[in-house]
Design an enzyme around this catalytic site. Sequence first.
Site, PDB file in Angstrom:
ATOM      1  N   GLY A   7       0.835  -1.199   0.000  1.00 35.29           N
ATOM      2  CA  GLY A   7       0.000   0.000   0.000  1.00 35.29           C
ATOM      3  C   GLY A   7       0.864   1.241   0.000  1.00 35.29           C
ATOM      4  N   GLY A  10      -0.326   4.831  -1.296  1.00 32.64           N
ATOM      5  CA  GLY A  10      -1.294   5.660  -0.585  1.00 32.64           C
ATOM      6  C   GLY A  10      -0.636   6.700   0.297  1.00 32.64           C
ATOM      7  N   SER A 103      -4.127  -3.627  14.231  1.00 30.87           N
ATOM      8  CA  SER A 103      -4.748  -2.569  15.019  1.00 30.87           C
ATOM      9  C   SER A 103      -5.401  -1.571  14.075  1.00 30.87           C
ATOM     10  CB  SER A 103      -3.699  -1.847  15.875  1.00 30.87           C
ATOM     11  OG  SER A 103      -4.298  -0.755  16.556  1.00 30.87           O
ATOM     12  N   MET A 106      -2.793   2.939  14.912  1.00 31.74           N
ATOM     13  CA  MET A 106      -1.422   2.656  15.309  1.00 31.74           C
ATOM     14  C   MET A 106      -0.860   3.683  16.298  1.00 31.74           C
ATOM     15  SD  MET A 106      -0.819  -0.173  13.985  1.00 31.74           S
ATOM     16  CE  MET A 106       0.765  -0.139  14.815  1.00 31.74           C
ATOM     17  N   HIS A 135     -13.773  12.339  11.767  1.00 33.32           N
ATOM     18  CA  HIS A 135     -12.739  12.101  10.773  1.00 33.32           C
ATOM     19  C   HIS A 135     -13.010  12.952   9.531  1.00 33.32           C
ATOM     20  CE1 HIS A 135     -11.899   8.505  13.221  1.00 33.32           C
ATOM     21  NE2 HIS A 135     -10.693   8.547  12.690  1.00 33.32           N
ATOM     22  N   HIS A 136     -12.071  12.921   8.603  1.00 32.07           N
ATOM     23  CA  HIS A 136     -12.173  13.678   7.358  1.00 32.07           C
ATOM     24  C   HIS A 136     -13.338  13.175   6.507  1.00 32.07           C
ATOM     25  CE1 HIS A 136     -10.341  10.252   5.208  1.00 32.07           C
ATOM     26  NE2 HIS A 136      -9.580  10.141   6.295  1.00 32.07           N
ATOM     27  N   LYS A 139     -13.402   9.558   4.596  1.00 29.04           N
ATOM     28  CA  LYS A 139     -13.286   8.271   5.292  1.00 29.04           C
ATOM     29  C   LYS A 139     -14.451   7.366   4.916  1.00 29.04           C
ATOM     30  CE  LYS A 139     -12.114   6.166   9.698  1.00 29.04           C
ATOM     31  NZ  LYS A 139     -10.968   5.475   9.091  1.00 29.04           N
ATOM     32  N   THR A 146     -11.188   2.642  14.868  1.00 30.15           N
ATOM     33  CA  THR A 146     -10.699   3.052  16.187  1.00 30.15           C
ATOM     34  C   THR A 146     -11.850   3.195  17.174  1.00 30.15           C
ATOM     35  OG1 THR A 146      -8.844   4.221  15.191  1.00 30.15           O
ATOM     36  CG2 THR A 146      -9.427   4.834  17.441  1.00 30.15           C
TER      37      THR A 146
END
Length: 242
Positions: A7, A10, A103, A106, A135-136, A139, A146
Amino acid sequence: MKIIINGAGGKMGHMLADMAGSENIAALVDVAFETADGKYHALDDFTGEADCVIDFSNHAATKAVTSYCVKRNLPVLIASTGQTDDETAIIREASGHIPIFISPNMSVGVALVADIAERVARLFGDCDIEMIEAHHNQKLDVPSGTALMLAKRVQSAREGATFNIGRHENGKRPENEIGIHSLRYGTEVGTHEIIFSNGLETITIRHDAKNRALFANGALAAAKWLVNQKPGLYGMKDFIAG
């Protein structure tokens, strides 16, 4: 430590590569890449030496990532979110062969918040619990991985507690409910707030992510820890416990 970043095309992959430094990168992998000059289109295209895979791609890559790592006996840190039940089962099966760290967040700070929230939920008695996450506007998952992780930690300390995601109906708030509310706006990196109130006093725990670099920093630290672990399934709770 030599890492393979899956990835790598990204935003988080770029940030992780910059923070790790070229001397610590074995390969950069992304479906958007051509296989050339240290970049690879797929994990199977890279057969060189490495110590660990860090996956910042997408949960849909779960099978390919875990198969590659089991085949090559490589620890893998999975930082994607939104895994299905089938994908979670694949991860659990693979963890019998290799160390896997997964997770949805992180951040070491979020891991500490989770520990504190679980303790408050256990000791604060019969209180109402509400969670707000922001969040933005790009998303994809709602609630965030989370938020769900934090809610599950709180739920583990409250027998019979249930989630109410995005409360919308009329009527009195049910007892023993954990409310989860999601906001999406602008370029918000990530805010998680947990409110505990018993009518006499209120405890609020809040974590604000100011820069996505904190997730890359946490991933690198966790990966260094992971390469010394036995096969099994690990998370931030294990990491901060040492």
